[in-house]
Design a protein around this motif. Structure first.
Motif, PDB file in Angstrom:
ATOM      1  N   VAL A 129       9.894 -57.119 -51.581  1.00 64.58           N
ATOM      2  CA  VAL A 129       8.454 -56.977 -51.443  1.00 64.58           C
ATOM      3  C   VAL A 129       7.839 -58.055 -50.558  1.00 64.58           C
ATOM      4  CG1 VAL A 129       7.803 -58.354 -53.466  1.00 64.58           C
ATOM      5  CG2 VAL A 129       6.335 -56.475 -52.711  1.00 64.58           C
ATOM      6  N   VAL A 130       8.341 -59.288 -50.609  1.00 66.02           N
ATOM      7  CA  VAL A 130       7.745 -60.369 -49.810  1.00 66.02           C
ATOM      8  C   VAL A 130       7.871 -60.094 -48.311  1.00 66.02           C
ATOM      9  CG1 VAL A 130       7.868 -62.815 -49.228  1.00 66.02           C
ATOM     10  CG2 VAL A 130       8.030 -62.095 -51.625  1.00 66.02           C
ATOM     11  N   PRO A 131       9.087 -59.832 -47.791  1.00 69.89           N
ATOM     12  CA  PRO A 131       9.167 -59.515 -46.363  1.00 69.89           C
ATOM     13  C   PRO A 131       8.427 -58.232 -45.999  1.00 69.89           C
ATOM     14  CG  PRO A 131      11.292 -59.179 -47.445  1.00 69.89           C
ATOM     15  CD  PRO A 131      10.427 -59.904 -48.404  1.00 69.89           C
ATOM     16  N   LEU A 132       8.344 -57.286 -46.959  1.00 68.85           N
ATOM     17  CA  LEU A 132       7.615 -56.045 -46.687  1.00 68.85           C
ATOM     18  C   LEU A 132       6.123 -56.322 -46.513  1.00 68.85           C
ATOM     19  CD1 LEU A 132       7.802 -52.981 -46.405  1.00 68.85           C
ATOM     20  CD2 LEU A 132       7.437 -52.802 -48.867  1.00 68.85           C
ATOM     21  N   VAL A 133       5.587 -57.179 -47.364  1.00 67.19           N
ATOM     22  CA  VAL A 133       4.174 -57.543 -47.268  1.00 67.19           C
ATOM     23  C   VAL A 133       3.910 -58.288 -45.961  1.00 67.19           C
ATOM     24  CG1 VAL A 133       2.372 -59.017 -48.243  1.00 67.19           C
ATOM     25  CG2 VAL A 133       3.764 -57.573 -49.739  1.00 67.19           C
TER      26      VAL A 133
ATOM     27  N   ILE B 265      12.587 -51.697 -40.644  1.00 68.53           N
ATOM     28  CA  ILE B 265      13.872 -50.998 -40.533  1.00 68.53           C
ATOM     29  C   ILE B 265      14.980 -51.822 -41.183  1.00 68.53           C
ATOM     30  CG2 ILE B 265      15.626 -50.184 -38.910  1.00 68.53           C
ATOM     31  CD1 ILE B 265      13.343 -49.472 -36.992  1.00 68.53           C
ATOM     32  N   LEU B 266      14.962 -53.132 -40.934  1.00 70.53           N
ATOM     33  CA  LEU B 266      15.961 -54.008 -41.547  1.00 70.53           C
ATOM     34  C   LEU B 266      15.855 -53.990 -43.068  1.00 70.53           C
ATOM     35  CD1 LEU B 266      15.881 -57.098 -39.150  1.00 70.53           C
ATOM     36  CD2 LEU B 266      17.666 -55.352 -39.335  1.00 70.53           C
ATOM     37  N   LEU B 267      14.638 -53.890 -43.580  1.00 69.34           N
ATOM     38  CA  LEU B 267      14.449 -53.824 -45.026  1.00 69.34           C
ATOM     39  C   LEU B 267      15.042 -52.546 -45.609  1.00 69.34           C
ATOM     40  CD1 LEU B 267      10.817 -55.192 -45.450  1.00 69.34           C
ATOM     41  CD2 LEU B 267      12.930 -56.264 -46.221  1.00 69.34           C
ATOM     42  N   ILE B 268      14.890 -51.456 -44.890  1.00 73.51           N
ATOM     43  CA  ILE B 268      15.482 -50.200 -45.350  1.00 73.51           C
ATOM     44  C   ILE B 268      16.999 -50.324 -45.402  1.00 73.51           C
ATOM     45  CG2 ILE B 268      15.878 -47.772 -44.761  1.00 73.51           C
ATOM     46  CD1 ILE B 268      13.068 -47.688 -43.623  1.00 73.51           C
TER      47      ILE B 268
ATOM     48  N   GLY C 191      16.795 -40.567 -54.502  1.00 75.41           N
ATOM     49  CA  GLY C 191      16.860 -39.995 -54.418  1.00 75.41           C
ATOM     50  C   GLY C 191      16.801 -39.648 -53.911  1.00 75.41           C
ATOM     51  N   GLY C 192      16.200 -40.482 -53.394  1.00 73.70           N
ATOM     52  CA  GLY C 192      16.055 -40.315 -52.996  1.00 73.70           C
ATOM     53  C   GLY C 192      15.426 -40.494 -52.141  1.00 73.70           C
ATOM     54  N   GLY C 193      14.101 -39.738 -51.989  1.00 74.59           N
ATOM     55  CA  GLY C 193      13.334 -40.453 -51.010  1.00 74.59           C
ATOM     56  C   GLY C 193      13.973 -41.740 -50.757  1.00 74.59           C
ATOM     57  N   THR C 194      13.375 -42.399 -49.916  1.00 75.13           N
ATOM     58  CA  THR C 194      13.934 -43.672 -49.607  1.00 75.13           C
ATOM     59  C   THR C 194      12.941 -44.719 -49.944  1.00 75.13           C
ATOM     60  OG1 THR C 194      14.495 -42.500 -47.691  1.00 75.13           O
ATOM     61  CG2 THR C 194      15.269 -44.692 -47.862  1.00 75.13           C
ATOM     62  N   GLY C 195      13.200 -45.453 -50.931  1.00 79.71           N
ATOM     63  CA  GLY C 195      12.262 -46.460 -51.311  1.00 79.71           C
ATOM     64  C   GLY C 195      12.979 -47.759 -51.317  1.00 79.71           C
ATOM     65  N   PRO C 196      12.465 -48.748 -52.007  1.00 77.85           N
ATOM     66  CA  PRO C 196      13.181 -49.995 -52.072  1.00 77.85           C
ATOM     67  C   PRO C 196      14.398 -49.848 -52.931  1.00 77.85           C
ATOM     68  CG  PRO C 196      11.144 -50.084 -53.279  1.00 77.85           C
ATOM     69  CD  PRO C 196      11.254 -48.745 -52.691  1.00 77.85           C
TER      70      PRO C 196
END
Length: 278
Positions: free
Chosen positions: A145-149, A181-184, A64-69
């Motif tokens: 989640v794994v690369p984010l962690v 940034i790549l994850l986003i 929405g928004g926001g930007t999440g996973p």
């Protein structure tokens, strides 16, 4: 195909304006349910959870928004805190998330398939489409989640000062930021599964990745164009409402109205992008 970012963002705003009555019709009942839950928790003195209203959808959300996973542009908290310093209570957050699912599915169908796809569809419908929508949200979360962690584990010690000194190389911190940034960008591309789910079209990460090829930064720019202005405007309106000393129920109503509007705008932009790129 290169996504025309400015054109799609403008069309998202125009579409939302043209469908403003539909927005009211589709959002009224879900909003009312969340509002009632919030008021009940407030009156019963339920302990608060943490944070704002959750972003219900995939990347920037897209989700929405926001930007999440998730990115379907989907829906996002707007920065308000009507439930007090601790944020909204648990049931309020769960109600908001639950009501966001049928709203987003219906809105994506409206954007991708047209008004006929939502005619007669109950605003609180929980069908196999909502189930698939939720399943893919979980899958995307697990994929990211794994690369984010890992990136957080690398970056946090530097950001908190646990690792300091002139002899320490900034490379790990820069790598962690770059990974984030790549994850986003990846979440934005993968979230193209959501308009496909709502439209009952072929769904896979491979297809989402293929149709968004070469448009990662354009999708990020699109989400910024459709979300930032409304988030700023919403924050001003909410601050004004709080400044007037309005009762909790009215402040929460304003917060929810802004949140559902942002959710619809993000889904409109993402749905329009999907239609153009598929």
């Amino acid at each position: 195909m290169k996504l025309p970012v400015v054109e799609v963002a403008a069309e998202a705003y125009h579409f939302l304006w043209r469908q403003r009555r539909t927005l009211v019709d589709r959002a009224s009942l879900p909003l009312a349910v969340v509002l009632i839950v919030g008021i009940i928790e407030y009156l019963t003195g339920a302990p608060s959870g943490g944070g704002d209203l959750p972003a219900p959808t995939p990347p920037p959300g897209a989700e929405g928004g926001g930007t999440g996973p998730d990115a379907n542009g989907n829906g996002n908290g707007n920065g308000g805190d009507p439930a007090g310093p601790g944020g909204p209570a648990l049931l309020l957050s769960l109600a908001y998330f639950a009501m966001s699912l049928p709203f987003l599915v219906g809105w994506y169908r409206l954007v991708v398939l047209g008004p006929g796809a939502v005619a007669g569809r109950f605003p609180l419908a929980f069908t196999r489409l909502e189930g698939r929508f939720l399943l893919w949200m979980v899958v995307i979360g697990l994929v990211l989640v794994v690369p984010l962690v890992i990136s957080g584990a690398i970056a946090v010690p530097f950001a908190t000062g646990e690792i300091s000194g002139t002899q320490v190389s900034p490379v790990p911190m820069l790598l962690a930021v770059g990974m984030f940034i790549l994850l986003i960008l990846a979440s934005l591309r993968l979230s193209f599964v959501f308009p496909a789910i709502a439209a009952e079209e072929p769904v896979s990460f491979a297809r989402a990745w293929e149709i968004t090829k070469g448009n990662s930064l354009r999708l990020l720019g699109l989400m910024a164009l459709v979300h930032v202005p409304v988030l700023v405007f919403g924050a001003i309106i909410e601050a004004f409402a709080v400044g007037l000393g309005l009762p909790f129920s009215l402040v929460l109503f304003v917060d929810l109205a802004i949140s559902f509007t942002i959710m619809a705008l993000g889904a409109t932009a993402f749905g329009e992008a999907y239609v153009r790129l598929r």
